[in-house]
Design a protein around this motif. Structure first.
Motif, PDB file in Angstrom:
ATOM      1  N   ALA A  75     170.058  89.816   0.977  1.00  0.00           N
ATOM      2  CA  ALA A  75     169.901  88.419   1.693  1.00  0.00           C
ATOM      3  C   ALA A  75     169.417  87.776   2.703  1.00  0.00           C
ATOM      4  O   ALA A  75     168.490  87.786   2.502  1.00  0.00           O
ATOM      5  CB  ALA A  75     171.188  87.203   0.623  1.00  0.00           C
ATOM      6  N   PHE A  76     170.530  88.487   3.388  1.00  0.00           N
ATOM      7  CA  PHE A  76     170.264  88.657   4.881  1.00  0.00           C
ATOM      8  C   PHE A  76     168.387  89.186   5.192  1.00  0.00           C
ATOM      9  O   PHE A  76     167.763  88.208   6.396  1.00  0.00           O
ATOM     10  CB  PHE A  76     171.213  88.823   5.925  1.00  0.00           C
ATOM     11  CG  PHE A  76     170.770  88.644   7.446  1.00  0.00           C
ATOM     12  CD1 PHE A  76     171.493  86.957   8.056  1.00  0.00           C
ATOM     13  CD2 PHE A  76     170.614  89.601   8.235  1.00  0.00           C
ATOM     14  CE1 PHE A  76     170.788  86.984   9.095  1.00  0.00           C
ATOM     15  CE2 PHE A  76     170.039  89.492   9.597  1.00  0.00           C
ATOM     16  CZ  PHE A  76     170.990  87.563   9.567  1.00  0.00           C
ATOM     17  N   ASP A  77     168.619  90.217   5.030  1.00  0.00           N
ATOM     18  CA  ASP A  77     167.168  91.292   4.581  1.00  0.00           C
ATOM     19  C   ASP A  77     165.841  89.938   4.264  1.00  0.00           C
ATOM     20  O   ASP A  77     165.136  90.406   5.231  1.00  0.00           O
ATOM     21  CB  ASP A  77     167.271  92.250   4.254  1.00  0.00           C
ATOM     22  CG  ASP A  77     168.114  92.948   5.277  1.00  0.00           C
ATOM     23  OD1 ASP A  77     168.457  92.487   6.511  1.00  0.00           O
ATOM     24  OD2 ASP A  77     168.714  94.067   5.073  1.00  0.00           O
ATOM     25  N   TYR A  78     166.250  89.744   3.314  1.00  0.00           N
ATOM     26  CA  TYR A  78     165.150  89.054   2.946  1.00  0.00           C
ATOM     27  C   TYR A  78     165.057  87.951   3.589  1.00  0.00           C
ATOM     28  O   TYR A  78     163.752  88.026   3.805  1.00  0.00           O
ATOM     29  CB  TYR A  78     165.684  88.552   1.457  1.00  0.00           C
ATOM     30  CG  TYR A  78     164.807  88.282   0.777  1.00  0.00           C
ATOM     31  CD1 TYR A  78     163.841  88.572  -0.717  1.00  0.00           C
ATOM     32  CD2 TYR A  78     164.321  86.664   0.279  1.00  0.00           C
ATOM     33  CE1 TYR A  78     162.565  87.753  -1.207  1.00  0.00           C
ATOM     34  CE2 TYR A  78     163.647  85.883  -0.224  1.00  0.00           C
ATOM     35  CZ  TYR A  78     162.890  86.471  -0.863  1.00  0.00           C
ATOM     36  OH  TYR A  78     161.646  86.051  -1.858  1.00  0.00           O
ATOM     37  N   GLY A  79     165.434  86.644   4.100  1.00  0.00           N
ATOM     38  CA  GLY A  79     165.693  85.365   5.095  1.00  0.00           C
ATOM     39  C   GLY A  79     164.888  86.231   5.409  1.00  0.00           C
ATOM     40  O   GLY A  79     164.029  85.560   6.069  1.00  0.00           O
ATOM     41  N   LEU A  80     165.424  87.241   6.564  1.00  0.00           N
ATOM     42  CA  LEU A  80     164.655  87.391   7.847  1.00  0.00           C
ATOM     43  C   LEU A  80     163.239  87.924   7.671  1.00  0.00           C
ATOM     44  O   LEU A  80     161.947  87.298   8.366  1.00  0.00           O
ATOM     45  CB  LEU A  80     165.393  88.074   8.654  1.00  0.00           C
ATOM     46  CG  LEU A  80     164.623  89.187   9.737  1.00  0.00           C
ATOM     47  CD1 LEU A  80     164.959  88.111  10.877  1.00  0.00           C
ATOM     48  CD2 LEU A  80     166.334  89.809  10.760  1.00  0.00           C
ATOM     49  N   SER A  81     162.520  88.541   6.760  1.00  0.00           N
ATOM     50  CA  SER A  81     161.421  89.600   6.406  1.00  0.00           C
ATOM     51  C   SER A  81     160.859  88.395   6.526  1.00  0.00           C
ATOM     52  O   SER A  81     159.079  88.271   6.851  1.00  0.00           O
ATOM     53  CB  SER A  81     161.607  90.210   5.252  1.00  0.00           C
ATOM     54  OG  SER A  81     161.482  90.021   4.911  1.00  0.00           O
ATOM     55  N   HIS A  82     160.593  87.419   5.731  1.00  0.00           N
ATOM     56  CA  HIS A  82     159.787  86.651   4.390  1.00  0.00           C
ATOM     57  C   HIS A  82     159.584  84.989   5.984  1.00  0.00           C
ATOM     58  O   HIS A  82     158.663  84.811   6.185  1.00  0.00           O
ATOM     59  CB  HIS A  82     160.489  85.839   3.815  1.00  0.00           C
ATOM     60  CG  HIS A  82     159.831  86.441   2.596  1.00  0.00           C
ATOM     61  ND1 HIS A  82     161.444  87.464   1.933  1.00  0.00           N
ATOM     62  CD2 HIS A  82     159.221  86.477   1.247  1.00  0.00           C
ATOM     63  CE1 HIS A  82     160.161  88.047   0.967  1.00  0.00           C
ATOM     64  NE2 HIS A  82     159.815  87.553   0.825  1.00  0.00           N
ATOM     65  N   LEU A  83     160.839  85.173   6.689  1.00  0.00           N
ATOM     66  CA  LEU A  83     160.329  84.150   8.054  1.00  0.00           C
ATOM     67  C   LEU A  83     160.127  85.089   9.175  1.00  0.00           C
ATOM     68  O   LEU A  83     158.942  84.157   9.717  1.00  0.00           O
ATOM     69  CB  LEU A  83     161.578  84.059   8.807  1.00  0.00           C
ATOM     70  CG  LEU A  83     161.900  82.957   9.624  1.00  0.00           C
ATOM     71  CD1 LEU A  83     161.467  81.332   9.375  1.00  0.00           C
ATOM     72  CD2 LEU A  83     163.607  82.754  10.118  1.00  0.00           C
ATOM     73  N   LEU A  84     159.687  86.440   9.224  1.00  0.00           N
ATOM     74  CA  LEU A  84     159.141  86.885  10.079  1.00  0.00           C
ATOM     75  C   LEU A  84     157.598  86.835   9.759  1.00  0.00           C
ATOM     76  O   LEU A  84     156.856  86.916  10.488  1.00  0.00           O
ATOM     77  CB  LEU A  84     159.236  88.067  10.289  1.00  0.00           C
ATOM     78  CG  LEU A  84     160.406  88.504  10.904  1.00  0.00           C
ATOM     79  CD1 LEU A  84     160.952  89.771  11.380  1.00  0.00           C
ATOM     80  CD2 LEU A  84     160.420  87.724  12.447  1.00  0.00           C
ATOM     81  N   LYS A  85     157.302  87.015   8.378  1.00  0.00           N
ATOM     82  CA  LYS A  85     156.073  86.875   8.006  1.00  0.00           C
ATOM     83  C   LYS A  85     155.588  85.860   8.190  1.00  0.00           C
ATOM     84  O   LYS A  85     154.331  85.376   8.413  1.00  0.00           O
ATOM     85  CB  LYS A  85     155.854  87.230   6.533  1.00  0.00           C
ATOM     86  CG  LYS A  85     156.378  88.957   6.156  1.00  0.00           C
ATOM     87  CD  LYS A  85     156.325  89.292   4.635  1.00  0.00           C
ATOM     88  CE  LYS A  85     156.507  90.810   4.730  1.00  0.00           C
ATOM     89  NZ  LYS A  85     157.450  91.145   2.942  1.00  0.00           N
ATOM     90  N   GLY A  86     156.395  84.476   7.639  1.00  0.00           N
ATOM     91  CA  GLY A  86     155.561  82.901   7.727  1.00  0.00           C
ATOM     92  C   GLY A  86     155.654  82.826   9.270  1.00  0.00           C
ATOM     93  O   GLY A  86     154.903  81.384   9.646  1.00  0.00           O
ATOM     94  N   LEU A  87     156.268  83.720  10.165  1.00  0.00           N
ATOM     95  CA  LEU A  87     155.559  83.516  11.950  1.00  0.00           C
ATOM     96  C   LEU A  87     153.971  83.996  11.496  1.00  0.00           C
ATOM     97  O   LEU A  87     153.092  83.199  13.002  1.00  0.00           O
ATOM     98  CB  LEU A  87     156.311  83.912  12.606  1.00  0.00           C
ATOM     99  CG  LEU A  87     157.465  83.404  12.484  1.00  0.00           C
ATOM    100  CD1 LEU A  87     158.526  84.538  14.042  1.00  0.00           C
ATOM    101  CD2 LEU A  87     157.602  82.115  13.222  1.00  0.00           C
ATOM    102  N   ASP A  88     153.466  84.428  10.774  1.00  0.00           N
ATOM    103  CA  ASP A  88     151.488  84.450  10.914  1.00  0.00           C
ATOM    104  C   ASP A  88     150.768  83.448  10.366  1.00  0.00           C
ATOM    105  O   ASP A  88     149.297  83.153  11.030  1.00  0.00           O
ATOM    106  CB  ASP A  88     151.681  85.376   9.815  1.00  0.00           C
ATOM    107  CG  ASP A  88     152.047  87.277  10.598  1.00  0.00           C
ATOM    108  OD1 ASP A  88     152.632  87.487  11.066  1.00  0.00           O
ATOM    109  OD2 ASP A  88     151.697  87.796   9.101  1.00  0.00           O
ATOM    110  N   GLY A  89     151.473  81.775   9.720  1.00  0.00           N
ATOM    111  CA  GLY A  89     150.958  81.113  10.050  1.00  0.00           C
ATOM    112  C   GLY A  89     150.153  80.913   9.265  1.00  0.00           C
ATOM    113  O   GLY A  89     148.969  80.574   8.608  1.00  0.00           O
TER     114      GLY A  89
END
Length: 184
Positions: free
Chosen positions: A170-184
């Motif tokens: 869950a931590f890895d999933y959340g972090l990877s999706h959060l980083l993708k979300g930084l693409d705007g």
């Protein structure tokens, strides 16, 4: 018992951190720390003004240790084009620190922590965020990442993830999706 001159501020803070992790914030008393360093409680007042000053010194020590760990990650993993790897390394280190020092981690989010210590701890995440999204959006990105990680860790430390599943995933999933979300 040793004389107060044989007790250092560093020893008092180290003892305070041990007491904090063993007994929680309510157990972090002048008396408990005095016993741990081998002096009488009144002797501590020659080095520490009062309990509030003791808590502030312990909190500053916790944040300074976290800062040093984050700065090591930043220096070891500062590869051009690999900013997401750096942010992942910072997040993983932040999580490991919280798990190793849960009471100290919780103390970091109180008014006891000097602002200068928090500024140092924020540095690696701010710089990595700037490299990822640009200077104009760095503060907002760093706040987003830090807020998500802190919320996740507060819940994890409290045992709040009770629906099953793998919390590490869950931590890895959340972090990877959060980083993708930084693409705007």
């Amino acid at each position: 018992m040793p004389t107060p001159e044989r007790t250092t501020s560093a020893a008092i803070v180290a003892a305070g951190r041990e007491v904090l992790e063993a007994a929680g914030p309510s157990g972090l008393t002048m008396h408990a720390v005095a016993i741990r360093v081998g002096v009488r409680a009144p002797s501590l007042y020659k080095r520490v003004r009062d309990r509030d000053a003791l808590v502030a010194a312990v909190a500053e020590s916790v944040v300074d240790e976290l800062s040093a760990e984050l700065e090591r990650v930043e220096q070891d993993d500062a590869r051009p084009g690999k900013v997401d790897d750096l942010l992942t390394g910072l997040a993983t280190t932040y999580r490991a620190f919280a798990r190793a020092h849960p009471e100290g981690f919780r103390l970091m989010f109180t008014a006891s922590v000097p602002l200068s210590s928090l500024d140092r701890a924020a540095g690696p995440v701010l710089r990595a965020s700037a490299a990822r999204v640009g200077q104009d959006d760095a503060l907002e990105a760093a706040r987003l990442l830090t807020a998500w990680m802190t919320g996740f860790l507060q819940m994890e430390l409290a045992g709040a993830f009770r629906l099953g599943g793998d919390v590490d995933l869950a931590f890895d999933y959340g972090l990877s999706h959060l980083l993708k979300g930084l693409d705007g």
